[in-house]
Design an enzyme around this catalytic site. Structure first.
Site, PDB file in Angstrom:
ATOM      1  N   TRP A 100       0.818  -1.207   0.000  1.00 42.29           N
ATOM      2  CA  TRP A 100       0.000   0.000   0.000  1.00 42.29           C
ATOM      3  C   TRP A 100       0.850   1.254   0.000  1.00 42.29           C
ATOM      4  CZ3 TRP A 100      -3.844  -2.110  -1.880  1.00 42.29           C
ATOM      5  CH2 TRP A 100      -4.310  -3.355  -1.435  1.00 42.29           C
ATOM      6  N   ASP A 167      -1.466   6.504   6.646  1.00 43.07           N
ATOM      7  CA  ASP A 167      -2.507   5.570   6.232  1.00 43.07           C
ATOM      8  C   ASP A 167      -2.719   4.593   7.382  1.00 43.07           C
ATOM      9  OD1 ASP A 167      -4.081   3.577   5.165  1.00 43.07           O
ATOM     10  OD2 ASP A 167      -2.772   3.135   3.464  1.00 43.07           O
ATOM     11  N   LYS A 191     -11.632  -2.113   6.968  1.00 39.97           N
ATOM     12  CA  LYS A 191     -10.651  -2.897   7.709  1.00 39.97           C
ATOM     13  C   LYS A 191     -10.969  -2.986   9.205  1.00 39.97           C
ATOM     14  CE  LYS A 191      -7.755  -3.816   4.335  1.00 39.97           C
ATOM     15  NZ  LYS A 191      -7.525  -5.188   3.859  1.00 39.97           N
TER      16      LYS A 191
END
Length: 354
Positions: A100, A167, A191
């Site tokens: 990511w 993030d 998530k």
């Protein structure tokens, strides 16, 4: 009986949240309309959005500190782009700890120089780099707090005089941090907060308005702040479920309470991984994630047997990411301790059979 859900995302949700959400689909606020049917401009939903935004700031301890919360479309992947679009003038620093963050670096290159200050790619992203230096003159520093694919998590963050962007998609609201160290936090809901379809962005307002480029309205944080997340039709259902999840977390005792539970779950599983001679962990011990435990069988000949056993034990979502293989147990906030115990029991039974 509901399965023990170790899926990495979309995440497990609290039972009471699922119940309330299902009721709202049929009849929201006893108004004889479904949540899916009401106007996003109606007062009942405007109240939902406002409550969700306020709860996010409250749980993070960022009320009255110059921060605003947004619920936007596009997932964390759109935030890779929006961060750079809104904040990158000339160059920015990125810590590369996995898939990511690599994608975030790729998007930033479209807008300026994205400097990779350190990377753990040399060892399959199995650790968190440390001891790196921050380049001079960067607009911001970007990092990923938790890496679902590799099972690593940042336990500390660098001291820096530039804006820090993080993030936190896979560990938001899971552990106590000084969140005021960050100038912008973003997290896909799916998530650890709600269903797929919305993304939480928590931003310190004074970092905006410093880039020279023109920013399209849909990608402009200032536009979304001015419209209080209502610039265009918001993702009504994901925002509502996220609000319910935040209410659930607050009622439990907030992040302070859930961190203790999460540590218990992680300790139980990692202790078994280290004790059981049939298994080995993937991530470096000091960098192990409390959200996503990655591990492998020592002897892959046992894979078929183990896979059959955990599936028969009503366990779901244990396969590792396709790029890594092995196994991944995602232990998000709503996963109960007894689900982790069920997995440990299967691992011990495999050892007894072996």
């Amino acid at each position: 009986m509901k399965k023990h859900n170790f899926s990495a995302g979309p995440c497990i949700l609290p039972e009471e949240v699922l119940q309330k959400a299902s009721e709202a689909i049929l009849n929201f606020n006893d108004d004889d309309l479904s949540l899916l049917e009401i106007s996003h401009r109606s007062k009942p939903f405007v109240d939902v959005m406002e409550n969700a935004r306020c709860l996010a700031l409250e749980l993070l301890g960022l009320e009255n500190k110059g921060y605003k919360a947004l619920f936007l479309h596009g997932g964390a992947s759109t935030q890779f782009l929006m961060v750079a679009y809104n904040l990158l003038n000339k160059k920015a620093a990125y810590l590369n700890t996995g898939t990511w963050s690599s994608k975030a670096i790729k998007e930033a290159k479209l807008f300026g120089d994205s400097i990779e200050v350190a990377s753990s790619k040399d060892k399959g992203f199995s650790y968190i780099p440390k001891g790196y230096e921050m380049p001079k003159g960067v607009d911001y520093f970007h990092c990923t707090s938790n890496n679902t694919i590799y099972g690593t998590q940042m336990k500390s963050f660098p001291k820096t005089s530039v804006s820090m962007i993080c993030d936190m998609s896979s560990d938001i609201f899971s552990r106590q941090l000084d969140f005021s160290k960050f100038d912008l936090i973003y997290a896909g809901a799916q998530k650890n907060m709600g269903p797929a379809g919305t993304t939480l962005v928590v931003i310190k307002e004074d970092i905006l308005g410093k880039v020279e480029r023109q920013i399209p309205s849909m990608l402009n944080y200032q536009v979304h702040l001015e419209k209080e997340s209502m610039f265009n039709t918001p993702p009504v259902f994901p925002v509502y479920v996220s609000m319910l999840t935040l209410e659930w977390l607050k009622k439990l005792g907030g992040i302070e309470f859930i961190e203790k539970v999460n540590n218990q779950k992680a300790s139980l599983l990692y202790t078994e991984i280290d004790r059981n001679p049939l298994f080995k962990g993937y991530a470096n011990k000091e960098d192990r994630s409390i959200m996503n435990a990655t591990f492998n069988l020592v002897d892959n000949k046992l894979q078929a047997t183990f896979d059959t056993m955990w599936k028969e034990a009503h366990i779901n979502g244990l396969n590792g990411h396709r790029s890594v293989g092995g196994y991944r147990a995602s232990m998000y906030n709503a996963l109960p301790l007894y689900s982790v115990q069920a997995l440990v029991d299967v691992m011990q039974e495999l050892e007894r059979k072996g």
